[in-house]
Design a protein around this motif. Structure first.
Motif, PDB file in Angstrom:
ATOM      1  N   LYS A   1      12.543   0.523   4.928  1.00 63.08           N
ATOM      2  CA  LYS A   1      13.404  -0.222   4.027  1.00 63.08           C
ATOM      3  C   LYS A   1      13.875  -1.539   4.641  1.00 63.08           C
ATOM      4  N   LEU A   2      14.207  -1.516   5.933  1.00 56.01           N
ATOM      5  CA  LEU A   2      14.661  -2.743   6.587  1.00 56.01           C
ATOM      6  C   LEU A   2      13.559  -3.790   6.599  1.00 56.01           C
ATOM      7  N   GLU A   3      12.327  -3.333   6.885  1.00 51.68           N
ATOM      8  CA  GLU A   3      11.203  -4.270   6.921  1.00 51.68           C
ATOM      9  C   GLU A   3      10.959  -4.860   5.548  1.00 51.68           C
ATOM     10  N   GLU A   4      11.076  -4.032   4.499  1.00 43.46           N
ATOM     11  CA  GLU A   4      10.875  -4.522   3.127  1.00 43.46           C
ATOM     12  C   GLU A   4      11.850  -5.628   2.795  1.00 43.46           C
ATOM     13  N   GLN A   5      13.115  -5.454   3.245  1.00 43.59           N
ATOM     14  CA  GLN A   5      14.110  -6.454   2.880  1.00 43.59           C
ATOM     15  C   GLN A   5      13.918  -7.736   3.663  1.00 43.59           C
ATOM     16  N   LYS A   6      13.392  -7.625   4.903  1.00 43.84           N
ATOM     17  CA  LYS A   6      13.268  -8.830   5.722  1.00 43.84           C
ATOM     18  C   LYS A   6      12.052  -9.657   5.345  1.00 43.84           C
ATOM     19  N   MET A   7      11.024  -8.998   4.789  1.00 43.08           N
ATOM     20  CA  MET A   7       9.771  -9.698   4.578  1.00 43.08           C
ATOM     21  C   MET A   7       9.818 -10.653   3.405  1.00 43.08           C
ATOM     22  N   LYS A   8       8.893 -11.615   3.413  1.00 44.27           N
ATOM     23  CA  LYS A   8       8.835 -12.598   2.338  1.00 44.27           C
ATOM     24  C   LYS A   8       8.497 -11.932   1.010  1.00 44.27           C
ATOM     25  N   GLY A   9       7.571 -11.003   1.039  1.00 42.25           N
ATOM     26  CA  GLY A   9       7.209 -10.361  -0.207  1.00 42.25           C
ATOM     27  C   GLY A   9       6.448  -9.084   0.087  1.00 42.25           C
ATOM     28  N   PHE A  10       6.438  -8.165  -0.859  1.00 38.03           N
ATOM     29  CA  PHE A  10       5.647  -6.962  -0.672  1.00 38.03           C
ATOM     30  C   PHE A  10       4.983  -6.585  -1.979  1.00 38.03           C
ATOM     31  N   ALA A  11       3.933  -5.795  -1.850  1.00 41.18           N
ATOM     32  CA  ALA A  11       3.178  -5.386  -3.042  1.00 41.18           C
ATOM     33  C   ALA A  11       2.927  -3.899  -2.969  1.00 41.18           C
ATOM     34  N   TYR A  12       3.154  -3.207  -4.094  1.00 41.31           N
ATOM     35  CA  TYR A  12       2.782  -1.802  -4.205  1.00 41.31           C
ATOM     36  C   TYR A  12       1.435  -1.771  -4.883  1.00 41.31           C
ATOM     37  N   LEU A  13       0.438  -1.184  -4.229  1.00 35.94           N
ATOM     38  CA  LEU A  13      -0.907  -1.171  -4.783  1.00 35.94           C
ATOM     39  C   LEU A  13      -1.366   0.258  -4.951  1.00 35.94           C
ATOM     40  N   VAL A  14      -2.077   0.521  -6.052  1.00 36.24           N
ATOM     41  CA  VAL A  14      -2.612   1.858  -6.291  1.00 36.24           C
ATOM     42  C   VAL A  14      -4.102   1.716  -6.504  1.00 36.24           C
ATOM     43  N   PHE A  15      -4.881   2.452  -5.720  1.00 38.44           N
ATOM     44  CA  PHE A  15      -6.338   2.415  -5.830  1.00 38.44           C
ATOM     45  C   PHE A  15      -6.835   3.796  -6.222  1.00 38.44           C
ATOM     46  N   PRO A  16      -8.033   3.860  -6.826  1.00 32.99           N
ATOM     47  CA  PRO A  16      -8.560   5.193  -7.115  1.00 32.99           C
ATOM     48  C   PRO A  16      -9.023   5.851  -5.833  1.00 32.99           C
ATOM     49  N   ASN A  17      -8.918   7.161  -5.814  1.00 32.57           N
ATOM     50  CA  ASN A  17      -9.325   7.946  -4.666  1.00 32.57           C
ATOM     51  C   ASN A  17     -10.840   8.029  -4.648  1.00 32.57           C
ATOM     52  N   SER A  18     -11.459   7.896  -3.490  1.00 33.58           N
ATOM     53  CA  SER A  18     -12.925   7.955  -3.525  1.00 33.58           C
ATOM     54  C   SER A  18     -13.357   9.417  -3.589  1.00 33.58           C
ATOM     55  N   ILE A  19     -14.403   9.641  -4.374  1.00 35.00           N
ATOM     56  CA  ILE A  19     -14.856  11.016  -4.579  1.00 35.00           C
ATOM     57  C   ILE A  19     -15.664  11.482  -3.374  1.00 35.00           C
ATOM     58  N   LEU A  20     -16.344  10.537  -2.723  1.00 36.20           N
ATOM     59  CA  LEU A  20     -17.183  10.907  -1.597  1.00 36.20           C
ATOM     60  C   LEU A  20     -16.489  10.511  -0.305  1.00 36.20           C
ATOM     61  N   SER A  21     -16.725  11.301   0.752  1.00 36.76           N
ATOM     62  CA  SER A  21     -16.104  10.943   2.018  1.00 36.76           C
ATOM     63  C   SER A  21     -16.782   9.747   2.640  1.00 36.76           C
ATOM     64  N   VAL A  22     -18.091   9.685   2.514  1.00 35.39           N
ATOM     65  CA  VAL A  22     -18.824   8.547   3.070  1.00 35.39           C
ATOM     66  C   VAL A  22     -19.672   7.980   1.959  1.00 35.39           C
ATOM     67  N   LEU A  23     -19.516   6.716   1.685  1.00 39.63           N
ATOM     68  CA  LEU A  23     -20.302   6.134   0.593  1.00 39.63           C
ATOM     69  C   LEU A  23     -21.744   5.953   1.036  1.00 39.63           C
TER      70      LEU A  23
END
Lengths: 243, 302
Positions: A157-179
């Motif tokens: 939380k402290l780092e979030e407040q000090k930083m210039k900006g932050f982004a919450y990103l959500v990616f799909p989970n990969s189905i395979l362990s190794v592509l």
């Protein structure tokens, strides 16, 4: 570029992750997810019959209730509910159980930065625990961008407040362990690189944002791995839950 | 497209309006294949935008912004308050977004719209992230008195791209803001009405010179819809309800990314799509900047 973080991590290092499923006995599915000190509990009830008034009855609908640790429910909670709802709607297969509602209840146990990604991860694990049909899972990560352009992952939380900006990103989970070589690419990139959800806070340059995206994608592979391992460790014979 | 479909047989005999209601996605896709939308806009063009300042005479700053049919009315009232102990030389901005039942048939009284708190929170996050308002400018007497700015935005017509229109009206209202004159009266701050300035010479206004806020990087936004390989800029509410994946990009005048908001949605955004959206937003920022400048200079002439 060496960066001093308060807890001694390097910029690409995530906090210790912990995930436990089926912790609530009455809920159809439940999971607790913690990243460092941030801990969120998610419970899933459903599918239940009927949809709410403004929802499309030809599809299953998802309802999210967000409970903060303290205080009344206000606008930030409503925003989190909508973001979570739209994220989960894009990963669940909504045509399988039409005219039903699945309720996801999120309870914040402790907030120490990267709260929304922690909640999304907990909700996915809880949906798997409840057996809701999904196309793929989602992994969420928080990336911060600092003034000098470097990018750090999973801030407190402290780092979030000090930083210039932050982004919450959500990616799909990969189905395979190794592509495998020559795996199917969409628009020149593997499917796992598409963004499901992105919420940013604070101004950053466009290049910083793309830098965060790259770091986030690399970290999402590690998170996918962790999620897969923790969900696989559930013994298949241990299905006796009070219904 | 080679699949035999019941709608193919019906479509040749059906009227356009009926086809639009019964098969909305196919109706739009037929248009998108020709790179055009039902209202004859090319895919990357936003609707006509107008701003009119000073729409509410009793407010300290106000503006009415219209993007196509979406109409937003923003009004600012200022009040003197004691600043908090943590930030004794900063004022405060409170933003509220209302969707009264007049704006859309889906909003009924007593049942607040789902979108309203989300847009309100997005707006306050965007305005604080962009650094447009310097809170220290809102301080009157350090530690004792500061301005509390109440910004209320009313949606009068909800036809898609609500956040864009709301942000535009908020920015225009702040550009139009005239800070009321106040004076110190026995240690209390008193608001001076405009007419009394010449008569009471003993009540010297405390802030005679500083009547306008200096605005930092002004944020402008563009909402786009992602559908298969198409990117549609500035959707109407019909398009938003059919193709649900929205991306809102907010850039400020120095091309810093203030916010990239994509709340889920069935279509995944790859890097090329993100870059295209940002490029479209850059163009739109230039257009909106010009429209805002014209509206401000229009006010000053009067």
């Amino acid at each position: 570029m060496e960066v001093d973080r308060a807890d001694g991590r390097n910029p690409n290092q995530l906090r210790p992750l912990a995930c436990s499923c089926s912790i609530l006995h009455r809920a159809h599915g439940s999971a607790s997810w913690s990243q460092g000190d941030t801990k969120v509990l998610a419970a899933v009830y459903g599918p239940k019959a009927g949809t709410k008034k403004n929802e499309n009855p030809e599809k299953a609908s998802i309802e999210v209730i967000w409970k903060p640790r303290t205080g009344q429910i206000g606008k930030p909670e409503k925003e989190y509910e909508i973001i979570l709802k739209r994220t989960l709607q894009s990963i669940c297969i909504l045509t399988i159980n039409p005219n039903t509602t699945t309720s996801v209840i999120i309870q914040v146990v402790h907030d120490d930065g990267a709260l929304l990604p922690c909640a999304i991860n907990a909700a996915c694990a809880a949906l798997v625990d409840a057996g809701i049909p999904m196309k793929h899972l989602a992994v969420a990560i928080c990336c911060c961008s600092a003034e000098s352009g470097y990018c750090i992952l999973d801030p407190t939380k402290l780092e979030e407040q000090k930083m210039k900006g932050f982004a919450y990103l959500v990616f799909p989970n990969s189905i395979l362990s190794v592509l495998p070589e020559g795996s199917s690419l969409v628009q020149g990139e593997p499917m796992e690189h598409g963004i499901i959800t992105s919420v940013t806070h604070g101004a950053m340059s466009v290049d910083d944002y793309f830098h965060c995206l790259e770091r986030g994608r690399a970290a999402s592979a590690k998170l996918s791995d962790f999620l897969r391992r923790s969900l696989q460790s559930k013994l298949p014979g241990d299905l006796s839950k009070a219904e | 497209m080679g699949l035999p479909n019941a709608s193919e047989d019906l479509s040749s005999e059906m009227e356009v309006d009926a086809f639009r209601r019964l098969f909305p996605l196919r109706y739009f896709e037929r248009h998108l294949a020709e790179s055009i939308r039902p209202d004859a806009r090319p895919l990357s063009r936003a609707r006509d935008t107008t701003i009119s300042m000073g729409a509410v005479a009793s407010a300290d700053g106000s503006a009415l912004a219209k993007i196509g049919s979406t109409t937003m009315l923003a009004a600012i009232k200022m009040e003197v308050m004691t600043p908090s102990l943590e930030s004794p030389d900063e004022g405060c901005v409170s933003i509220d977004f209302h969707m009264p039942p007049i704006c859309s048939p889906l909003v009924r009284p007593g049942r607040p719209a789902e979108a309203a708190p989300v847009v309100a929170k997005q707006l306050s996050d965007t305005i604080s992230s962009s650094g447009m308002i310097n809170l220290k400018e809102l301080s009157l007497v350090g530690g004792k008195a500061a301005w509390m700015v109440y910004l209320d935005i009313y949606c009068l017509d909800a036809d898609g791209a609500l956040f864009d229109a709301a942000l535009l009206s908020a920015v225009a209202a702040f550009s139009n803001l005239q800070i009321p004159t106040v004076s110190l009266d026995d240690g209390k701050i008193v608001m001076l009405p405009e007419e009394q300035k010449e008569e009471n010479s003993e009540k010297e206004p405390v802030n005679k010179e500083k009547r306008k806020l200096t605005l930092g990087g002004i944020p402008f936004s563009l909402t786009c819809i992602l559908h298969k390989n198409y990117i549609l800029a500035d959707p109407t509410s019909e398009e938003e309800s059919i193709m649900e994946t929205l991306v809102t990009v907010v850039l400020d005048s120095s091309n810093q990314l203030v916010s990239l908001y994509k709340p889920g949605g069935a279509v995944l955004a790859y890097t090329s799509a993100v870059q295209d959206c940002i490029a479209l937003t850059r163009q739109r920022v230039k257009e909106l900047h010009q429209i805002l400048e014209e509206a401000i200079s229009g006010m000053e002439i009067d």
